[in-house]
Design a protein around this motif. Structure first.
Motif, PDB file in Angstrom:
ATOM      1  N   MET A  66      25.010 -11.001 -25.885  1.00  0.00           N
ATOM      2  CA  MET A  66      26.435 -11.361 -25.378  1.00  0.00           C
ATOM      3  C   MET A  66      27.338 -10.848 -26.281  1.00  0.00           C
ATOM      4  N   ILE A  67      28.188 -10.068 -25.765  1.00  0.00           N
ATOM      5  CA  ILE A  67      29.301  -9.444 -26.867  1.00  0.00           C
ATOM      6  C   ILE A  67      30.887  -9.982 -26.481  1.00  0.00           C
ATOM      7  N   LEU A  68      31.457 -10.664 -27.230  1.00  0.00           N
ATOM      8  CA  LEU A  68      32.967 -11.107 -26.951  1.00  0.00           C
ATOM      9  C   LEU A  68      33.957 -10.484 -27.759  1.00  0.00           C
ATOM     10  N   SER A  69      34.829  -9.990 -27.103  1.00  0.00           N
ATOM     11  CA  SER A  69      36.089  -9.370 -27.692  1.00  0.00           C
ATOM     12  C   SER A  69      37.263 -10.573 -27.676  1.00  0.00           C
ATOM     13  N   ILE A  70      37.725 -10.653 -28.958  1.00  0.00           N
ATOM     14  CA  ILE A  70      38.839 -11.652 -29.094  1.00  0.00           C
ATOM     15  C   ILE A  70      40.066 -11.234 -29.454  1.00  0.00           C
ATOM     16  N   ASP A  71      41.298 -11.614 -28.807  1.00  0.00           N
ATOM     17  CA  ASP A  71      42.654 -11.325 -29.274  1.00  0.00           C
ATOM     18  C   ASP A  71      43.339 -12.556 -29.186  1.00  0.00           C
ATOM     19  N   VAL A  72      44.018 -12.744 -30.453  1.00  0.00           N
ATOM     20  CA  VAL A  72      45.017 -13.951 -30.588  1.00  0.00           C
ATOM     21  C   VAL A  72      46.117 -13.560 -31.185  1.00  0.00           C
ATOM     22  N   GLN A  73      47.364 -14.009 -30.566  1.00  0.00           N
ATOM     23  CA  GLN A  73      48.694 -13.918 -31.144  1.00  0.00           C
ATOM     24  C   GLN A  73      49.391 -15.299 -31.457  1.00  0.00           C
ATOM     25  N   LEU A  74      50.047 -15.551 -32.467  1.00  0.00           N
ATOM     26  CA  LEU A  74      50.525 -16.761 -32.761  1.00  0.00           C
ATOM     27  C   LEU A  74      51.840 -16.520 -33.196  1.00  0.00           C
ATOM     28  N   GLN A  75      53.056 -17.232 -32.832  1.00  0.00           N
ATOM     29  CA  GLN A  75      54.457 -17.112 -33.452  1.00  0.00           C
ATOM     30  C   GLN A  75      54.846 -18.318 -33.565  1.00  0.00           C
ATOM     31  N   TYR A  76      55.538 -18.750 -34.770  1.00  0.00           N
ATOM     32  CA  TYR A  76      56.254 -19.828 -35.051  1.00  0.00           C
ATOM     33  C   TYR A  76      57.630 -19.470 -35.849  1.00  0.00           C
ATOM     34  N   ARG A  77      58.525 -20.056 -35.796  1.00  0.00           N
ATOM     35  CA  ARG A  77      59.738 -20.106 -36.423  1.00  0.00           C
ATOM     36  C   ARG A  77      59.956 -21.080 -37.738  1.00  0.00           C
ATOM     37  N   LEU A  78      60.045 -20.502 -38.655  1.00  0.00           N
ATOM     38  CA  LEU A  78      60.354 -21.495 -40.029  1.00  0.00           C
ATOM     39  C   LEU A  78      61.564 -21.343 -40.521  1.00  0.00           C
ATOM     40  N   SER A  79      62.135 -22.927 -40.597  1.00  0.00           N
ATOM     41  CA  SER A  79      63.649 -22.727 -41.221  1.00  0.00           C
ATOM     42  C   SER A  79      63.657 -22.784 -42.821  1.00  0.00           C
ATOM     43  N   GLN A  80      62.626 -22.862 -43.458  1.00  0.00           N
ATOM     44  CA  GLN A  80      62.499 -22.520 -44.819  1.00  0.00           C
ATOM     45  C   GLN A  80      61.057 -22.296 -45.505  1.00  0.00           C
ATOM     46  N   PRO A  81      60.715 -21.993 -46.657  1.00  0.00           N
ATOM     47  CA  PRO A  81      59.705 -21.522 -47.106  1.00  0.00           C
ATOM     48  C   PRO A  81      58.602 -22.629 -46.934  1.00  0.00           C
ATOM     49  N   THR A  82      57.501 -22.340 -46.132  1.00  0.00           N
ATOM     50  CA  THR A  82      56.561 -23.250 -45.532  1.00  0.00           C
ATOM     51  C   THR A  82      55.123 -22.843 -45.868  1.00  0.00           C
ATOM     52  N   ASP A  83      54.375 -24.089 -46.153  1.00  0.00           N
ATOM     53  CA  ASP A  83      52.782 -23.663 -46.483  1.00  0.00           C
ATOM     54  C   ASP A  83      52.136 -23.833 -45.288  1.00  0.00           C
ATOM     55  N   LEU A  84      51.234 -22.960 -44.908  1.00  0.00           N
ATOM     56  CA  LEU A  84      50.357 -23.083 -43.629  1.00  0.00           C
ATOM     57  C   LEU A  84      49.084 -22.683 -44.024  1.00  0.00           C
ATOM     58  N   LEU A  85      48.149 -23.471 -43.345  1.00  0.00           N
ATOM     59  CA  LEU A  85      46.529 -23.461 -43.556  1.00  0.00           C
ATOM     60  C   LEU A  85      46.162 -23.051 -42.258  1.00  0.00           C
ATOM     61  N   LEU A  86      45.544 -21.737 -42.028  1.00  0.00           N
ATOM     62  CA  LEU A  86      45.195 -21.084 -40.716  1.00  0.00           C
ATOM     63  C   LEU A  86      43.541 -21.094 -40.583  1.00  0.00           C
ATOM     64  N   GLN A  87      42.875 -21.495 -39.498  1.00  0.00           N
ATOM     65  CA  GLN A  87      41.572 -21.164 -39.472  1.00  0.00           C
ATOM     66  C   GLN A  87      41.265 -20.849 -37.799  1.00  0.00           C
ATOM     67  N   ILE A  88      41.376 -19.618 -37.662  1.00  0.00           N
ATOM     68  CA  ILE A  88      41.298 -19.065 -36.424  1.00  0.00           C
ATOM     69  C   ILE A  88      40.059 -17.864 -36.382  1.00  0.00           C
ATOM     70  N   GLU A  89      39.235 -17.443 -37.429  1.00  0.00           N
ATOM     71  CA  GLU A  89      38.684 -16.454 -37.423  1.00  0.00           C
ATOM     72  C   GLU A  89      37.192 -17.056 -37.267  1.00  0.00           C
ATOM     73  N   VAL A  90      36.480 -16.209 -36.407  1.00  0.00           N
ATOM     74  CA  VAL A  90      34.994 -16.523 -36.129  1.00  0.00           C
ATOM     75  C   VAL A  90      34.380 -16.611 -37.368  1.00  0.00           C
ATOM     76  N   ALA A  91      33.275 -17.446 -37.663  1.00  0.00           N
ATOM     77  CA  ALA A  91      32.517 -17.448 -38.831  1.00  0.00           C
ATOM     78  C   ALA A  91      31.384 -16.592 -38.522  1.00  0.00           C
ATOM     79  N   ASP A  92      31.071 -15.810 -39.652  1.00  0.00           N
ATOM     80  CA  ASP A  92      29.865 -14.807 -39.507  1.00  0.00           C
ATOM     81  C   ASP A  92      28.661 -15.555 -39.790  1.00  0.00           C
ATOM     82  N   GLN A  93      27.678 -15.843 -38.750  1.00  0.00           N
ATOM     83  CA  GLN A  93      26.636 -16.754 -39.104  1.00  0.00           C
ATOM     84  C   GLN A  93      25.258 -15.685 -38.319  1.00  0.00           C
ATOM     85  N   VAL A  94      24.020 -16.216 -38.437  1.00  0.00           N
ATOM     86  CA  VAL A  94      23.012 -15.343 -38.177  1.00  0.00           C
ATOM     87  C   VAL A  94      23.090 -15.444 -36.664  1.00  0.00           C
TER      88      VAL A  94
END
Length: 258
Positions: A1-29
């Motif tokens: 099985m081969i999957l093609s994945i496409d993701v787009q995210l957009q947010y508006r921040l009113s000041q400098p803000t810290d973000l913690l992102l986890q959207i990438e597929v984990a590379d495993q066996v």
């Protein structure tokens, strides 16, 4: 099985803000990342850290104004479908240390409140047969209804309402499994055929000495799922944590079979 994945995210921040992102597929066996790319709008910081259980990575970002993320990947899934009903449970005293935390109640999975129900409804079964029965019961008893749950909804809430989305279904199965003394964790994943297209959530249970993906919504087979990350529940594996105020602008998730 081969999957093609496409993701787009957009947010508006009113000041400098810290973000913690986890959207990438984990590379495993069992899921090999053949190609991948991730791009951001202008950010002040990018740094990677290990995610829970060493499965995948999180990305620390600091951004201001319009934040945009574009992620694409080509994934090869090589995971045979296992007959869960034939797998034995591991006696608690023989469980490896890294699984023990997944026996315990967590923020969204109050498994200690479900022990009586699990004993009455599923106590005549054990191991994988018990998990299969739980999965089938959830799929049969619950209605998939977007908008009826929120970030505060627990497995107990969903159990009472008998409706929710994939996040809620996964929380209920994780909770029931833990109440039966079977380690279970929440998995954030991509899968084709999810309706509506979005990030997906399933459970992973520890049976026969290994972790096994289980989708209580019935939308995805374990052979078609690409893991992003795992944790005790949704609180520990959100695709985006925003440490400040943000306005949602747009989001799209596409998962296609090649």
């Amino acid at each position: 099985m081969i999957l093609s994945i496409d993701v787009q995210l957009q947010y508006r921040l009113s000041q400098p803000t810290d973000l913690l992102l986890q959207i990438e597929v984990a590379d495993q066996v069992d899921q090999i990342v053949r190609q991948t790319r991730i791009d951001f709008s202008k950010v002040e910081n990018i740094s990677r850290i290990a995610a829970d259980d060493g499965l995948g990575q999180r990305i620390w970002l600091r951004a201001n104004g319009l934040f945009q993320c574009d992620y694409s990947a080509n994934i090869q899934i090589d995971r045979p479908v296992t007959d869960l009903s034939a797998l034995p449970a591991t006696p608690p005293h023989q469980l490896p240390g890294e699984t023990v935390r997944y026996l315990m109640p967590s923020r969204y999975c109050p498994s200690d409140e479900f022990q009586t129900f699990v004993a009455a409804e599923f106590g005549h079964l054990s191991g994988g047969a018990q998990i299969t029965s739980m999965r089938d019961w959830i799929e049969r008893s619950f209605q998939y209804v977007p908008g009826v749950s929120n970030a505060q909804t627990t497995a107990l809430d969903s159990f009472v309402q008998r409706q929710g989305i994939c996040r809620d279904y996964a929380h209920v199965l994780v909770t029931l499994a833990r109440a039966a003394t079977i380690p279970a964790r929440f998995a954030s994943v991509y899968a084709p055929g999810v309706t509506p297209p979005d990030f997906h959530a399933v459970a992973e249970v520890y049976l026969g000495g290994a972790w096994h993906l289980v989708d209580p919504t019935g939308m995805a087979s374990s052979a078609d799922i690409a893991r992003i990350g795992v944790g005790a529940d949704a609180a520990s594996v959100a695709f985006l944590n925003i440490f400040g105020q943000a306005e949602f602008v747009a989001q799209s998730v596409s998962v296609q079979e090649d």
